[in-house]
Scaffold this motif. Structure first.
Motif, short mmCIF file in Angstrom:
data_model
loop_
_atom_site.label_atom_id
_atom_site.label_comp_id
_atom_site.label_asym_id
_atom_site.label_seq_id
_atom_site.Cartn_x
_atom_site.Cartn_y
_atom_site.Cartn_z
N LEU A 8 -0.89 -3.54 9.10
CA LEU A 8 -1.46 -4.27 7.95
C LEU A 8 -0.37 -4.72 6.99
O LEU A 8 -0.67 -5.17 5.88
CB LEU A 8 -2.46 -3.37 7.21
CG LEU A 8 -3.67 -2.89 7.99
CD1 LEU A 8 -4.45 -1.86 7.17
CD2 LEU A 8 -4.57 -4.06 8.34
N GLY A 9 0.89 -4.53 7.38
CA GLY A 9 2.00 -4.92 6.51
C GLY A 9 2.35 -3.88 5.46
O GLY A 9 3.06 -4.16 4.51
N ILE A 10 1.84 -2.66 5.65
CA ILE A 10 2.08 -1.58 4.68
C ILE A 10 3.08 -0.62 5.29
O ILE A 10 2.77 0.10 6.24
CB ILE A 10 0.75 -0.86 4.34
CG1 ILE A 10 -0.20 -1.85 3.67
CG2 ILE A 10 1.02 0.35 3.46
CD1 ILE A 10 -1.61 -1.35 3.52
N LYS A 11 4.31 -0.63 4.74
CA LYS A 11 5.38 0.18 5.30
C LYS A 11 5.89 1.26 4.35
O LYS A 11 6.65 2.12 4.76
CB LYS A 11 6.53 -0.72 5.73
CG LYS A 11 6.12 -1.67 6.84
CD LYS A 11 7.24 -2.58 7.26
CE LYS A 11 6.72 -3.52 8.34
NZ LYS A 11 7.56 -4.66 8.51
N THR A 12 5.47 1.19 3.09
CA THR A 12 5.92 2.18 2.10
C THR A 12 4.74 2.62 1.24
O THR A 12 3.68 1.98 1.22
CB THR A 12 6.99 1.58 1.16
OG1 THR A 12 6.39 0.55 0.36
CG2 THR A 12 8.20 1.04 1.91
N VAL A 13 4.95 3.70 0.50
CA VAL A 13 3.93 4.16 -0.46
C VAL A 13 3.70 3.06 -1.49
O VAL A 13 2.55 2.80 -1.90
CB VAL A 13 4.36 5.48 -1.12
CG1 VAL A 13 3.42 5.87 -2.25
CG2 VAL A 13 4.47 6.60 -0.09
N ASP B 4 3.92 -0.19 -1.01
CA ASP B 4 3.06 -1.20 -0.37
C ASP B 4 1.60 -0.74 -0.37
O ASP B 4 0.70 -1.53 -0.65
CB ASP B 4 3.49 -1.43 1.08
CG ASP B 4 4.85 -2.07 1.24
OD1 ASP B 4 5.36 -2.69 0.28
OD2 ASP B 4 5.42 -1.93 2.35
N LEU B 5 1.39 0.52 -0.04
CA LEU B 5 0.04 1.06 0.01
C LEU B 5 -0.63 0.98 -1.36
O LEU B 5 -1.77 0.52 -1.49
CB LEU B 5 0.07 2.51 0.50
CG LEU B 5 -1.26 3.23 0.65
CD1 LEU B 5 -2.13 2.55 1.70
CD2 LEU B 5 -1.02 4.68 1.02
N GLY B 6 0.08 1.39 -2.39
CA GLY B 6 -0.47 1.40 -3.74
C GLY B 6 -0.69 0.03 -4.34
O GLY B 6 -1.53 -0.15 -5.22
N SER B 7 0.06 -0.95 -3.86
CA SER B 7 -0.07 -2.29 -4.43
C SER B 7 -0.86 -3.25 -3.54
O SER B 7 -1.06 -4.41 -3.90
CB SER B 7 1.31 -2.88 -4.73
OG SER B 7 2.09 -2.95 -3.55
N ASN B 8 -1.35 -2.75 -2.41
CA ASN B 8 -2.16 -3.58 -1.53
C ASN B 8 -3.46 -3.96 -2.25
O ASN B 8 -4.17 -3.10 -2.77
CB ASN B 8 -2.48 -2.80 -0.24
CG ASN B 8 -3.36 -3.59 0.69
OD1 ASN B 8 -4.57 -3.61 0.51
ND2 ASN B 8 -2.76 -4.23 1.67
N LYS B 9 -3.77 -5.24 -2.27
CA LYS B 9 -4.91 -5.71 -3.07
C LYS B 9 -6.25 -5.13 -2.59
O LYS B 9 -7.14 -4.89 -3.40
CB LYS B 9 -4.98 -7.23 -3.10
CG LYS B 9 -5.26 -7.90 -1.77
CD LYS B 9 -5.25 -9.42 -1.92
CE LYS B 9 -5.51 -10.11 -0.61
NZ LYS B 9 -5.46 -11.57 -0.77
N TYR B 10 -6.38 -4.84 -1.31
CA TYR B 10 -7.64 -4.30 -0.81
C TYR B 10 -7.81 -2.82 -1.19
O TYR B 10 -8.88 -2.40 -1.61
CB TYR B 10 -7.74 -4.48 0.70
CG TYR B 10 -7.64 -5.94 1.09
CD1 TYR B 10 -8.66 -6.83 0.77
CD2 TYR B 10 -6.51 -6.43 1.72
CE1 TYR B 10 -8.56 -8.18 1.09
CE2 TYR B 10 -6.41 -7.78 2.06
CZ TYR B 10 -7.44 -8.65 1.74
OH TYR B 10 -7.33 -9.98 2.05
N PHE B 11 -6.73 -2.06 -1.05
CA PHE B 11 -6.80 -0.66 -1.45
C PHE B 11 -6.98 -0.54 -2.96
O PHE B 11 -7.71 0.32 -3.45
CB PHE B 11 -5.55 0.11 -0.99
CG PHE B 11 -5.53 0.36 0.50
CD1 PHE B 11 -6.23 1.42 1.04
CD2 PHE B 11 -4.84 -0.48 1.35
CE1 PHE B 11 -6.23 1.66 2.40
CE2 PHE B 11 -4.82 -0.25 2.72
CZ PHE B 11 -5.52 0.82 3.25
N VAL C 66 -10.57 0.61 -7.67
CA VAL C 66 -11.26 0.16 -8.89
C VAL C 66 -12.77 0.31 -8.73
O VAL C 66 -13.46 0.79 -9.63
CB VAL C 66 -10.88 -1.30 -9.21
CG1 VAL C 66 -11.82 -1.89 -10.26
CG2 VAL C 66 -9.44 -1.40 -9.66
N LEU C 67 -13.29 -0.08 -7.57
CA LEU C 67 -14.74 0.03 -7.34
C LEU C 67 -15.21 1.49 -7.40
O LEU C 67 -16.26 1.79 -7.98
CB LEU C 67 -15.11 -0.61 -6.01
CG LEU C 67 -14.95 -2.12 -5.96
CD1 LEU C 67 -15.13 -2.63 -4.54
CD2 LEU C 67 -15.91 -2.82 -6.91
#
Length: 73
Positions: free
Chosen positions: A45-50, A52-59, A64-65
């Protein structure tokens, strides 16, 4: 102003004494409960670092939801 946060059991033991920058630049498996297999899946999914994970718009949107759901009657 200095801020101190105890992450204790939230990080893999190898990362418990690392700096914030080192943790953010680490693979997602630096978070307790994630493994190298999760790193491979998230990399798809293009997530290679913590970071990236924290700034991924879907996560981020999911977080937030969930937070909002705690304030809805």
């Amino acid at each position: 102003m200095a801020v101190s946060i105890e992450l204790g059991k939230k990080l893999d033991k190898d990362y418990e004494n690392k700096s914030l920058e080192e943790v953010l630049d680490a693979p997602p498996s630096a978070l307790a409960g994630l493994t190298d297999k999760h790193d491979e899946l998230l990399a798809g999914l293009g997530i290679k670092t913590v970071r990236d994970l924290g700034s991924n718009k879907y996560f981020a949107m999911a977080g937030v939801l969930v937070a909002l759901s705690k304030h809805v009657d």
